[in-house]
Design a protein around this motif. Structure first.
Motif, PDB file in Angstrom:
ATOM      1  N   ARG A  14      22.508  28.331 -20.579  1.00 29.42           N
ATOM      2  CA  ARG A  14      21.163  27.944 -20.139  1.00 29.42           C
ATOM      3  C   ARG A  14      20.994  28.024 -18.630  1.00 29.42           C
ATOM      4  NH1 ARG A  14      20.298  22.219 -22.556  1.00 29.42           N
ATOM      5  NH2 ARG A  14      22.536  22.116 -22.137  1.00 29.42           N
ATOM      6  N   ASP A  15      22.117  28.006 -17.908  1.00 21.41           N
ATOM      7  CA  ASP A  15      22.038  28.102 -16.441  1.00 21.41           C
ATOM      8  C   ASP A  15      22.076  29.547 -15.956  1.00 21.41           C
ATOM      9  OD1 ASP A  15      24.633  28.785 -16.978  1.00 21.41           O
ATOM     10  OD2 ASP A  15      25.557  27.295 -15.660  1.00 21.41           O
ATOM     11  N   GLY A  16      22.092  30.500 -16.911  1.00 19.26           N
ATOM     12  CA  GLY A  16      22.093  31.905 -16.546  1.00 19.26           C
ATOM     13  C   GLY A  16      23.466  32.514 -16.351  1.00 19.26           C
ATOM     14  N   THR A  17      24.501  31.712 -16.509  1.00 19.96           N
ATOM     15  CA  THR A  17      25.867  32.209 -16.335  1.00 19.96           C
ATOM     16  C   THR A  17      26.378  32.833 -17.637  1.00 19.96           C
ATOM     17  OG1 THR A  17      26.338  30.476 -14.709  1.00 19.96           O
ATOM     18  CG2 THR A  17      28.222  31.566 -15.731  1.00 19.96           C
ATOM     19  N   TRP A  18      26.988  34.023 -17.503  1.00 20.48           N
ATOM     20  CA  TRP A  18      27.558  34.695 -18.659  1.00 20.48           C
ATOM     21  C   TRP A  18      29.039  34.338 -18.794  1.00 20.48           C
ATOM     22  CZ3 TRP A  18      25.128  37.755 -22.295  1.00 20.48           C
ATOM     23  CH2 TRP A  18      23.799  38.111 -22.013  1.00 20.48           C
ATOM     24  N   SER A  19      29.486  34.160 -20.043  1.00 20.83           N
ATOM     25  CA  SER A  19      30.901  33.887 -20.307  1.00 20.83           C
ATOM     26  C   SER A  19      31.335  34.664 -21.538  1.00 20.83           C
ATOM     27  CB  SER A  19      31.142  32.392 -20.524  1.00 20.83           C
ATOM     28  OG  SER A  19      30.423  31.919 -21.658  1.00 20.83           O
ATOM     29  N   ALA A  20      32.607  35.050 -21.553  1.00 24.21           N
ATOM     30  CA  ALA A  20      33.176  35.721 -22.719  1.00 24.21           C
ATOM     31  C   ALA A  20      33.661  34.667 -23.704  1.00 24.21           C
ATOM     32  CB  ALA A  20      34.332  36.628 -22.307  1.00 24.21           C
ATOM     33  N   GLN A  21      33.227  34.772 -24.960  1.00 22.68           N
ATOM     34  CA  GLN A  21      33.614  33.797 -25.971  1.00 22.68           C
ATOM     35  C   GLN A  21      34.166  34.513 -27.201  1.00 22.68           C
ATOM     36  OE1 GLN A  21      30.903  30.603 -26.732  1.00 22.68           O
ATOM     37  NE2 GLN A  21      30.117  30.559 -24.635  1.00 22.68           N
ATOM     38  N   ARG A  22      34.907  33.776 -28.007  1.00 17.19           N
ATOM     39  CA  ARG A  22      35.536  34.353 -29.193  1.00 17.19           C
ATOM     40  C   ARG A  22      35.400  33.363 -30.345  1.00 17.19           C
ATOM     41  NH1 ARG A  22      41.537  36.633 -28.582  1.00 17.19           N
ATOM     42  NH2 ARG A  22      40.373  38.260 -27.506  1.00 17.19           N
ATOM     43  N   ARG A  23      35.033  33.886 -31.511  1.00 15.40           N
ATOM     44  CA  ARG A  23      34.879  33.039 -32.698  1.00 15.40           C
ATOM     45  C   ARG A  23      35.528  33.715 -33.901  1.00 15.40           C
ATOM     46  NH1 ARG A  23      33.319  30.393 -29.145  1.00 15.40           N
ATOM     47  NH2 ARG A  23      31.452  29.070 -28.968  1.00 15.40           N
ATOM     48  N   GLU A  24      36.122  32.899 -34.763  1.00 14.56           N
ATOM     49  CA  GLU A  24      36.568  33.379 -36.063  1.00 14.56           C
ATOM     50  C   GLU A  24      35.516  32.970 -37.099  1.00 14.56           C
ATOM     51  OE1 GLU A  24      40.488  32.181 -37.122  1.00 14.56           O
ATOM     52  OE2 GLU A  24      41.438  33.188 -35.406  1.00 14.56           O
ATOM     53  N   THR A  25      35.113  33.923 -37.938  1.00 14.02           N
ATOM     54  CA  THR A  25      34.135  33.633 -38.974  1.00 14.02           C
ATOM     55  C   THR A  25      34.671  34.102 -40.327  1.00 14.02           C
ATOM     56  OG1 THR A  25      33.020  35.763 -38.625  1.00 14.02           O
ATOM     57  CG2 THR A  25      32.180  33.855 -37.398  1.00 14.02           C
ATOM     58  N   LEU A  56      37.746  37.610 -43.094  1.00 18.94           N
ATOM     59  CA  LEU A  56      37.957  36.793 -41.910  1.00 18.94           C
ATOM     60  C   LEU A  56      37.928  37.701 -40.688  1.00 18.94           C
ATOM     61  CD1 LEU A  56      38.658  34.024 -40.634  1.00 18.94           C
ATOM     62  CD2 LEU A  56      41.075  34.637 -40.942  1.00 18.94           C
ATOM     63  N   ARG A  57      36.984  37.440 -39.777  1.00 16.62           N
ATOM     64  CA  ARG A  57      36.827  38.267 -38.585  1.00 16.62           C
ATOM     65  C   ARG A  57      37.003  37.433 -37.324  1.00 16.62           C
ATOM     66  NH1 ARG A  57      32.534  39.897 -41.996  1.00 16.62           N
ATOM     67  NH2 ARG A  57      32.545  42.135 -42.549  1.00 16.62           N
ATOM     68  N   ARG A  58      37.489  38.085 -36.270  1.00 18.60           N
ATOM     69  CA  ARG A  58      37.519  37.479 -34.940  1.00 18.60           C
ATOM     70  C   ARG A  58      36.599  38.325 -34.062  1.00 18.60           C
ATOM     71  NH1 ARG A  58      43.130  36.291 -33.354  1.00 18.60           N
ATOM     72  NH2 ARG A  58      43.368  38.548 -33.143  1.00 18.60           N
ATOM     73  N   THR A  59      35.535  37.722 -33.590  1.00 16.99           N
ATOM     74  CA  THR A  59      34.517  38.433 -32.820  1.00 16.99           C
ATOM     75  C   THR A  59      34.515  37.951 -31.381  1.00 16.99           C
ATOM     76  OG1 THR A  59      33.123  38.713 -34.780  1.00 16.99           O
ATOM     77  CG2 THR A  59      32.048  38.944 -32.637  1.00 16.99           C
ATOM     78  N   THR A  60      34.518  38.905 -30.464  1.00 16.79           N
ATOM     79  CA  THR A  60      34.401  38.611 -29.041  1.00 16.79           C
ATOM     80  C   THR A  60      32.994  38.983 -28.593  1.00 16.79           C
ATOM     81  OG1 THR A  60      36.748  39.103 -28.695  1.00 16.79           O
ATOM     82  CG2 THR A  60      35.330  39.085 -26.743  1.00 16.79           C
ATOM     83  N   PHE A  61      32.332  38.070 -27.889  1.00 14.00           N
ATOM     84  CA  PHE A  61      30.968  38.338 -27.422  1.00 14.00           C
ATOM     85  C   PHE A  61      30.743  37.686 -26.068  1.00 14.00           C
ATOM     86  CE2 PHE A  61      30.916  34.554 -30.073  1.00 14.00           C
ATOM     87  CZ  PHE A  61      30.172  33.631 -29.337  1.00 14.00           C
TER      88      PHE A  61
END
Length: 221
Positions: free
Chosen positions: A57-68, A47-52
């Motif tokens: 699509r509008d060119g805006t960057w955002s920080a997101q986090r997912r558990e896989t 079980l990992r928590r990844t931040t990316f």
């Protein structure tokens, strides 16, 4: 002096190290930049928590986090007999389905298992013989599917193969002490009716049965 972190600096119970590096350096999608990977658990699967960073699509960057959850890739196979118009499935207890509302957790499904160190074809032959007792010959690859892409990394390779009573070389039932697998042979039309009635709910099994009806050995001319 630190003893090290199992699965990170030193081998864990399954001999793995570097589990925190999975995903770092991925560059197949320029809109995704993996920043950090944290291992939350690694008893059997990982079980990992990844931040990316993700570019919308509008060119805006955002920080997101997912558990896989990474349990490895798998393979499954539909055994079918055109002469008797039957299929072989297995029934076993699935706790995740049980705790999430299934009446008894006893799911009817294709024989299947993890690849481990084998290729998909070798793995599926192994699993089918262990679970059903049938030794398959030539197999047909149907498709490779991702079953729960929002949280589980697994790719499942699905195959089909004919069988006959002469192909049964063992009792089946699995080889692990915790496995309690019932081999179930039933008419193909009954299996389809069980899908319609919600008695077969396993996704890979439904996909394979639908293939058999639409494009496979039981399709109508």
């Amino acid at each position: 002096m630190s003893a090290g972190r199992p699965g990170i600096d030193v081998p864990d119970a399954r001999g793995r190290v570097g589990l925190h590096r999975t995903g770092l350096g991925l560059d197949r999608n320029p809109r995704v930049k993996v920043i950090d990977v944290e291992v939350l658990a690694n008893d059997w699967g990982v079980l990992r928590r990844t931040t990316f960073d993700y570019e919308g699509r509008d060119g805006t960057w955002s920080a997101q986090r997912r558990e896989t959850y990474d349990r490895g890739n798998g393979a499954a196979l539909l055994l079918h007999d055109v002469a008797s118009r039957s299929v072989v499935l297995v029934r076993q207890f699935r706790y995740p389905a049980y705790v999430n509302g299934h009446p008894d957790g006893m799911l009817l499904e294709l024989p299947a298992g993890l690849l481990d160190e084998d290729g998909p074809e070798d793995a599926v032959r192994r699993e089918v013989e262990e679970e059903t007792g049938y030794r398959v010959g030539e197999v047909q690859e149907l498709f490779a599917v991702v079953m729960s892409p929002g949280s589980v990394t697994e790719t499942l390779h699905v195959y089909a193969a004919p069988y006959s009573p002469a192909d049964r070389v063992g009792a089946g039932g699995g080889v692990d002490d915790e496995e309690d697998i019932e081999v179930v042979e039933l008419p193909f039309d009954t299996a389809l009716d069980m899908v319609r009635r919600g008695e077969i709910v396993d996704a890979k099994t439904i996909l394979a049965l639908q293939w058999a009806a639409l494009d496979g050995p039981f399709r109508r001319s």
